[in-house]
Design a protein around this motif. Structure first.
Motif, PDB file in Angstrom:
ATOM      1  N   GLY A 161      41.410  30.865   5.713  1.00  0.00           N
ATOM      2  CA  GLY A 161      40.131  31.067   5.423  1.00  0.00           C
ATOM      3  C   GLY A 161      40.478  32.446   4.978  1.00  0.00           C
ATOM      4  N   THR A 162      38.684  33.677   5.521  1.00  0.00           N
ATOM      5  CA  THR A 162      39.331  35.022   4.805  1.00  0.00           C
ATOM      6  C   THR A 162      38.541  35.459   6.128  1.00  0.00           C
ATOM      7  N   LEU A 163      38.930  37.181   6.243  1.00  0.00           N
ATOM      8  CA  LEU A 163      39.220  37.933   7.318  1.00  0.00           C
ATOM      9  C   LEU A 163      38.402  38.935   7.093  1.00  0.00           C
ATOM     10  N   GLY A 164      37.976  39.406   5.934  1.00  0.00           N
ATOM     11  CA  GLY A 164      38.100  40.896   5.411  1.00  0.00           C
ATOM     12  C   GLY A 164      39.115  41.115   3.992  1.00  0.00           C
ATOM     13  N   THR A 165      38.737  42.293   3.568  1.00  0.00           N
ATOM     14  CA  THR A 165      39.593  42.807   2.425  1.00  0.00           C
ATOM     15  C   THR A 165      40.550  43.968   2.744  1.00  0.00           C
ATOM     16  N   TRP A 166      41.419  43.757   2.156  1.00  0.00           N
ATOM     17  CA  TRP A 166      42.187  44.794   2.722  1.00  0.00           C
ATOM     18  C   TRP A 166      43.152  46.224   0.974  1.00  0.00           C
ATOM     19  N   THR A 167      43.691  46.894   1.535  1.00  0.00           N
ATOM     20  CA  THR A 167      44.802  47.770   0.597  1.00  0.00           C
ATOM     21  C   THR A 167      45.464  47.690   1.106  1.00  0.00           C
ATOM     22  N   GLN A 168      47.213  47.111   0.865  1.00  0.00           N
ATOM     23  CA  GLN A 168      48.486  47.351   1.589  1.00  0.00           C
ATOM     24  C   GLN A 168      49.502  48.171   0.313  1.00  0.00           C
ATOM     25  N   SER A 169      50.067  49.442   1.636  1.00  0.00           N
ATOM     26  CA  SER A 169      50.794  50.115   1.251  1.00  0.00           C
ATOM     27  C   SER A 169      52.084  50.212   1.628  1.00  0.00           C
ATOM     28  N   GLN A 170      52.957  51.094   1.454  1.00  0.00           N
ATOM     29  CA  GLN A 170      54.570  51.414   1.735  1.00  0.00           C
ATOM     30  C   GLN A 170      53.379  52.559   1.985  1.00  0.00           C
ATOM     31  N   SER A 171      53.433  53.629   2.790  1.00  0.00           N
ATOM     32  CA  SER A 171      53.087  54.409   3.765  1.00  0.00           C
ATOM     33  C   SER A 171      54.146  55.697   3.573  1.00  0.00           C
ATOM     34  N   THR A 172      54.108  57.173   4.231  1.00  0.00           N
ATOM     35  CA  THR A 172      54.887  57.769   4.626  1.00  0.00           C
ATOM     36  C   THR A 172      54.373  58.352   5.718  1.00  0.00           C
ATOM     37  N   ASN A 173      53.778  57.897   6.530  1.00  0.00           N
ATOM     38  CA  ASN A 173      53.057  57.882   7.649  1.00  0.00           C
ATOM     39  C   ASN A 173      53.621  57.879   8.549  1.00  0.00           C
ATOM     40  N   VAL A 174      54.753  58.019   9.337  1.00  0.00           N
ATOM     41  CA  VAL A 174      55.285  57.343  10.572  1.00  0.00           C
ATOM     42  C   VAL A 174      56.326  58.765  11.841  1.00  0.00           C
ATOM     43  N   PRO A 175      56.460  57.499  12.673  1.00  0.00           N
ATOM     44  CA  PRO A 175      56.174  58.817  14.058  1.00  0.00           C
ATOM     45  C   PRO A 175      57.208  59.452  13.817  1.00  0.00           C
ATOM     46  N   THR A 176      57.237  60.771  14.439  1.00  0.00           N
ATOM     47  CA  THR A 176      57.426  62.502  14.428  1.00  0.00           C
ATOM     48  C   THR A 176      59.546  62.365  14.674  1.00  0.00           C
ATOM     49  N   GLY A 177      60.585  62.682  14.188  1.00  0.00           N
ATOM     50  CA  GLY A 177      61.780  62.796  14.391  1.00  0.00           C
ATOM     51  C   GLY A 177      62.110  61.504  15.005  1.00  0.00           C
ATOM     52  N   LYS A 178      62.090  60.186  14.661  1.00  0.00           N
ATOM     53  CA  LYS A 178      62.604  59.126  14.358  1.00  0.00           C
ATOM     54  C   LYS A 178      63.000  58.545  14.162  1.00  0.00           C
ATOM     55  N   GLY A 179      63.845  58.775  13.289  1.00  0.00           N
ATOM     56  CA  GLY A 179      64.209  58.973  11.965  1.00  0.00           C
ATOM     57  C   GLY A 179      63.877  58.046  10.780  1.00  0.00           C
ATOM     58  N   PHE A 180      63.044  57.913  10.493  1.00  0.00           N
ATOM     59  CA  PHE A 180      62.078  56.571   9.177  1.00  0.00           C
ATOM     60  C   PHE A 180      61.130  57.499   8.279  1.00  0.00           C
ATOM     61  N   ALA A 181      60.952  57.082   7.969  1.00  0.00           N
ATOM     62  CA  ALA A 181      60.506  58.035   6.393  1.00  0.00           C
ATOM     63  C   ALA A 181      59.646  57.418   5.687  1.00  0.00           C
ATOM     64  N   ASN A 182      59.162  55.646   6.272  1.00  0.00           N
ATOM     65  CA  ASN A 182      57.899  54.370   5.412  1.00  0.00           C
ATOM     66  C   ASN A 182      57.489  53.607   5.890  1.00  0.00           C
ATOM     67  N   SER A 183      56.295  53.398   6.496  1.00  0.00           N
ATOM     68  CA  SER A 183      55.479  52.415   7.452  1.00  0.00           C
ATOM     69  C   SER A 183      54.811  51.434   6.635  1.00  0.00           C
ATOM     70  N   PHE A 184      54.098  50.149   6.966  1.00  0.00           N
ATOM     71  CA  PHE A 184      53.367  49.069   6.074  1.00  0.00           C
ATOM     72  C   PHE A 184      52.039  49.879   7.180  1.00  0.00           C
ATOM     73  N   LYS A 185      51.422  49.465   6.106  1.00  0.00           N
ATOM     74  CA  LYS A 185      50.182  50.100   6.329  1.00  0.00           C
ATOM     75  C   LYS A 185      48.937  49.457   5.364  1.00  0.00           C
ATOM     76  N   MET A 186      47.865  48.631   6.672  1.00  0.00           N
ATOM     77  CA  MET A 186      47.205  47.711   6.077  1.00  0.00           C
ATOM     78  C   MET A 186      46.002  48.562   6.877  1.00  0.00           C
ATOM     79  N   ASP A 187      44.798  48.625   5.573  1.00  0.00           N
ATOM     80  CA  ASP A 187      43.324  49.676   4.939  1.00  0.00           C
ATOM     81  C   ASP A 187      42.639  48.595   5.258  1.00  0.00           C
TER      82      ASP A 187
END
Length: 471
Positions: A161-187
């Protein structure tokens, strides 16, 4: 002087009769108050002769003590003490056998984290691109309302069905100090505060059956699994993860709670092994994981399936919050790992970081996109007449299945013969397999039959050839 434990503070010490030496005997009978005494082991005895504690120089058989030497007749036995149950001694290498350990006595919770290195049955991570580093298609896509792979590799947006409209992106917002540079973001950019009964939205990871045979699914000793990830959301509350056995139409769900808004939190979920239904040993979709963002009552009106059961939609996402209810809502995920075995946050094996190259190669089994650079060769072949060439295009990786191929405009390419270059009027794919495809390339004129040629790009910025064999 004796340096060691304070033996006077131990309550289970027995004082035995002292030994008498004659200068010729090495074997003696142990007694306590003239009654034969059988120690629990040689390690349980502390024998002092001439003020020296004896160590590793005698053996015990029943109540008989045998020294490795003959004590002198002039030597004096100062004391014989026996330390009962509870004695702390150094255990000889190889002394503890399986038969001496009670069934189930040693568990993960009784072993300090890091004492025993974790040995995974899988060499490479079961989740490909769990660090969200590879995003071949795009780094951001807006106005998403339909299913498909839009940005980050291996994570599929799944709508019913449908459930909202979204922007999806590769983000640089990540947990600090855990060794990750990217995250998956749904807005969420267009809200849907009242989902229809059949609406749902999840982010899905698909597995081939042949990659999960190590789970032993469908047999008596099926393996438990642990799913862990980092998540951040502006919306607190209960979220659902649903695992589906596509081959046998079975599923299991677990919930996690986002406790703090806009804060990275580590989630560790345990799932029982399923003794019903084996997974097909092939390259088809056998299992998938859905990270739910919202769902209508067709998926939330039952009782959450926290144990494996025949798939029943109403038991899938019970309690799930609706991330589509406000354009202020965002959801991030990274560090996704699936481990064989049951772990907690304290003893979870570390995330398996792969090199960028290895990660990309594993993603390219399912999708590749070759963005060419100005005038670079993309395929090589031979001219077939004056206005047609046939060239072989090699995929960067053996694909999971014959891929669906795509390209930019047919006029984005050129055919080069020696020093001459000819604009293309049409480019089509023929006779593909898992590793390559034959290109039919048309030009207006100017080719020489039988001559070798290159298919190159025309120097534009959006030229590509892509192939998809996604599950």
């Amino acid at each position: 002087m004796y340096i060691g434990r304070n033996i006077d503070s131990i309550n289970n010490i027995s004082t035995l009769d002292n030994l008498s030496f004659n200068g010729s005997d090495a074997t003696f009978n142990l007694t306590q108050n003239s009654v034969a005494f059988v120690p629990v082991s040689a390690d349980a005895l502390q024998i002092q002769i001439d003020g020296v504690i004896q160590a590793n120089n005698f053996t015990i058989s029943g109540s008989t003590l045998t020294f490795d030497f003959v004590p002198s007749a002039s030597s004096v036995c100062n004391s014989v003490k026996h330390f009962g149950v509870g004695l702390l001694t150094t255990v000889s290498d190889g002394a503890i056998t399986e038969a001496k350990i009670g069934s189930g006595a040693v568990t993960s919770s009784k072993i300090a984290s890091g004492v025993i290195p974790t040995s995974r049955p899988n060499v490479s991570p079961l989740i490909i691109n769990g660090n969200q580093a590879i995003s071949q298609r795009a780094t951001s896509v807006a106005s998403i309302t339909s299913s498909g792979y839009h940005t980050i590799d291996r994570l599929r947006t799944n709508f019913s069905g449908t459930l909202g409209t979204w922007t999806q992106s590769q983000s640089t917002n990540v947990p600090t100090g855990k060794g990750f540079a990217n995250s998956f973001k749904m807005d969420c950019t267009t809200a849907d505060a009242s989902p229809s009964v059949a609406d749902r939205l999840s982010i899905r990871y698909n597995f081939e059956g042949q990659d999960l045979q190590l789970l032993k699914k469908g047999i008596s000793d099926a393996e438990k699994i642990t799913l862990a990830f980092w998540v951040k959301s502006s919306k607190t509350g209960v979220h659902i993860v649903n695992i589906v056995d596509q081959d046998n139409t079975r599923h299991i769900s677990k919930s996690y709670t986002v406790s703090s808004s806009n804060t990275w939190e580590k989630v560790v979920l345990n799932f029982d092994g399923d003794t019903t239904g084996t997974l097909d040993d092939d390259n088809g979709q056998s299992l998938y994981i859905d990270f739910y963002l919202g769902a209508g009552t067709n998926y939330t009106s039952g009782t959450l399936a926290t144990s494996w059961e025949a798939k029943n939609n109403v038991n899938t996402a019970v309690g799930q919050v609706n991330l589509a209810d406000s354009t202020s809502n965002e959801w991030y995920i990274t560090g996704i790992q699936l481990e064989v075995g049951e772990y907690s946050a304290s003893n979870l094996p570390p995330f398996q970081h792969e090199s960028f190259d290895n990660n990309l190669e594993r993603c390219q089994r399912y999708f590749f996109k070759n963005n060419s650079v100005a005038n670079m060769p993309m395929a090589s072949g031979v001219c077939n007449g004056t206005n047609n060439a046939r060239a072989v295009y090699y995929f960067p990786k053996t694909m999971r299945a014959n891929p669906s191929l795509d390209k930019s405009s047919s006029t984005d390419f050129k055919v080069q013969i020696g020093g001459s270059v000819h604009d293309t009027t049409n480019v089509a794919f023929y006779y593909q397999n898992l590793n390559q495809a034959l290109l039919y390339v048309d030009v207006s004129s100017g080719l020489t039959d039988g001559k070798g040629c290159l298919v190159i790009d025309d120097g534009g910025s959006n030229i590509f050839i892509s192939g998809s064999a996604e599950l």
